[in-house]
Scaffold this active site. Structure first.
Site, PDB file in Angstrom:
ATOM      1  N   LEU A 102      38.221  38.390  33.150  1.00  0.00           N
ATOM      2  CA  LEU A 102      38.360  37.085  33.790  1.00  0.00           C
ATOM      3  C   LEU A 102      39.841  36.924  34.119  1.00  0.00           C
ATOM      4  O   LEU A 102      40.698  37.318  33.314  1.00  0.00           O
ATOM      5  CB  LEU A 102      37.939  35.977  32.831  1.00  0.00           C
ATOM      6  CG  LEU A 102      36.438  35.696  32.691  1.00  0.00           C
ATOM      7  CD1 LEU A 102      36.211  34.626  31.608  1.00  0.00           C
ATOM      8  CD2 LEU A 102      35.823  35.238  33.999  1.00  0.00           C
ATOM      9  N   ASP A 103      40.138  36.326  35.264  1.00  0.00           N
ATOM     10  CA  ASP A 103      41.528  36.118  35.641  1.00  0.00           C
ATOM     11  C   ASP A 103      42.231  35.261  34.587  1.00  0.00           C
ATOM     12  O   ASP A 103      41.604  34.491  33.866  1.00  0.00           O
ATOM     13  CB  ASP A 103      41.624  35.386  36.986  1.00  0.00           C
ATOM     14  CG  ASP A 103      41.126  36.250  38.123  1.00  0.00           C
ATOM     15  OD1 ASP A 103      41.119  37.487  37.980  1.00  0.00           O
ATOM     16  OD2 ASP A 103      40.734  35.668  39.154  1.00  0.00           O
ATOM     17  N   ARG A 104      43.552  35.356  34.583  1.00  0.00           N
ATOM     18  CA  ARG A 104      44.345  34.572  33.617  1.00  0.00           C
ATOM     19  C   ARG A 104      44.034  33.070  33.729  1.00  0.00           C
ATOM     20  O   ARG A 104      43.944  32.366  32.725  1.00  0.00           O
ATOM     21  CB  ARG A 104      45.824  34.841  33.879  1.00  0.00           C
ATOM     22  CG  ARG A 104      46.765  34.173  32.923  1.00  0.00           C
ATOM     23  CD  ARG A 104      48.134  34.813  33.003  1.00  0.00           C
ATOM     24  NE  ARG A 104      49.079  34.112  32.169  1.00  0.00           N
ATOM     25  CZ  ARG A 104      50.030  33.304  32.632  1.00  0.00           C
ATOM     26  NH1 ARG A 104      50.179  33.120  33.919  1.00  0.00           N
ATOM     27  NH2 ARG A 104      50.840  32.699  31.800  1.00  0.00           N
ATOM     28  N   LYS A 190      36.973  34.101  43.822  1.00  0.00           N
ATOM     29  CA  LYS A 190      38.048  33.359  44.503  1.00  0.00           C
ATOM     30  C   LYS A 190      38.190  33.822  45.950  1.00  0.00           C
ATOM     31  O   LYS A 190      38.352  33.009  46.865  1.00  0.00           O
ATOM     32  CB  LYS A 190      39.381  33.593  43.794  1.00  0.00           C
ATOM     33  CG  LYS A 190      39.523  32.865  42.490  1.00  0.00           C
ATOM     34  CD  LYS A 190      40.910  33.153  41.939  1.00  0.00           C
ATOM     35  CE  LYS A 190      41.053  32.728  40.516  1.00  0.00           C
ATOM     36  NZ  LYS A 190      42.181  33.353  39.856  1.00  0.00           N
TER      37      LYS A 190
END
Ligand code: URA
Length: 250
Positions: A102-104, A190
């Site tokens: 998962l992205d930051r 995104k």
């Protein structure tokens, strides 16, 4: 067993990342650099090391679900010293790795394990495991934009379509969407939303295959129940026979 498979089963990295580690010349077998992922190793007799650290098959598999908070990276070490999800697992002796990332700035359901075979299947698009995201957007989602998203958008030269995309709510500033995908390239949700004119302000994963985030508090984690592990294995057809043969396949 193939070297890349051994490293994945040893919990060093996912199968894909293990290949890269091998190609980078960071792996030795009995003292010699092994830069070919497909070579056969003896998991019981060979001295296999990554960055000179011995790698061994786990005595027992462990499966953890975490409600990842925003602000944490999904890497084992960050050269810049930023916080990683492994900081939240302090005291865990096993070498776990994340199942996908998962992205930051994303939060929600994150799986960690040392079971390379299961992790490989859960992340590989061939097995079609669906992930569900609740997405906040900075622009209001119109039916036209959602139609564009559903029809598929161009992301880094590829035509990508979600399995589902729905508007949950809209107010003056933006919308909340529910997006389902079964592949998981970097920043996929995104980038898909952006391509449809819907820049993302918040991204939360609420489901991974049969597993739901439910009421796990943010930043907390727990071991999966046996039934939950079995449900993940069933979702990707990983039974004892598949485990026995997977080590020999590409
Ligand atoms: N898609 C993204 O854009 N980011 C994630 O962290 C997961 C899916």
């Amino acid at each position: 067993m193939r070297l890349d498979k051994f490293l994945a089963n040893a919990g060093v990295a996912s199968r894909r990342a293990a290949k890269a580690i091998i190609h980078d010349g960071r792996v030795t077998v009995n003292g010699d650099i092994a830069d070919e992922p497909g070579i056969a190793v003896n998991e019981h007799g060979d001295d296999i090391r990554v960055d000179d650290e011995p790698a061994a098959l786990p005595d027992a598999y462990r499966y953890v679900v975490m409600n990842k908070p925003r602000g944490y990276l999904c890497t084992a070490h960050d050269p810049g010293g930023r916080k990683t999800v492994f900081d939240l697992l302090e005291g865990s002796p096993e070498r776990l790795f994340t199942v996908g990332r998962l992205d930051r700035d994303a939060d929600g359901l994150l799986l960690l394990t040392n079971d390379g075979a299961l992790a490989h299947r859960l992340t590989h698009p061939t097995y079609g495991v669906q992930k569900i995201y609740i997405v906040g957007t900075r622009e209001r989602a119109t039916e036209r934009k959602i139609g564009l998203l559903r029809a598929g958008v161009e992301v880094e030269g590829r035509h990508v379509t979600p399995d589902a995309a729905d508007i949950l709510a809209t107010d003056r500033d933006g919308s909340r969407l529910r997006i389902v995908i079964h592949d998981g390239r970097k920043h996929q949700v995104k980038l898909m939303c952006l391509a449809a004119g819907l820049p993302v302000s918040r991204l939360q994963r609420v489901r991974y295959g049969p597993l739901e985030l439910s009421d796990l508090p943010r930043g907390q984690h727990r071991d999966l129940l046996d039934d939950e592990v079995r449900a993940l294995e069933d979702a990707v057809g990983l039974d004892a026979d598949a485990r026995a043969s997977v080590g020999e396949s590409a």
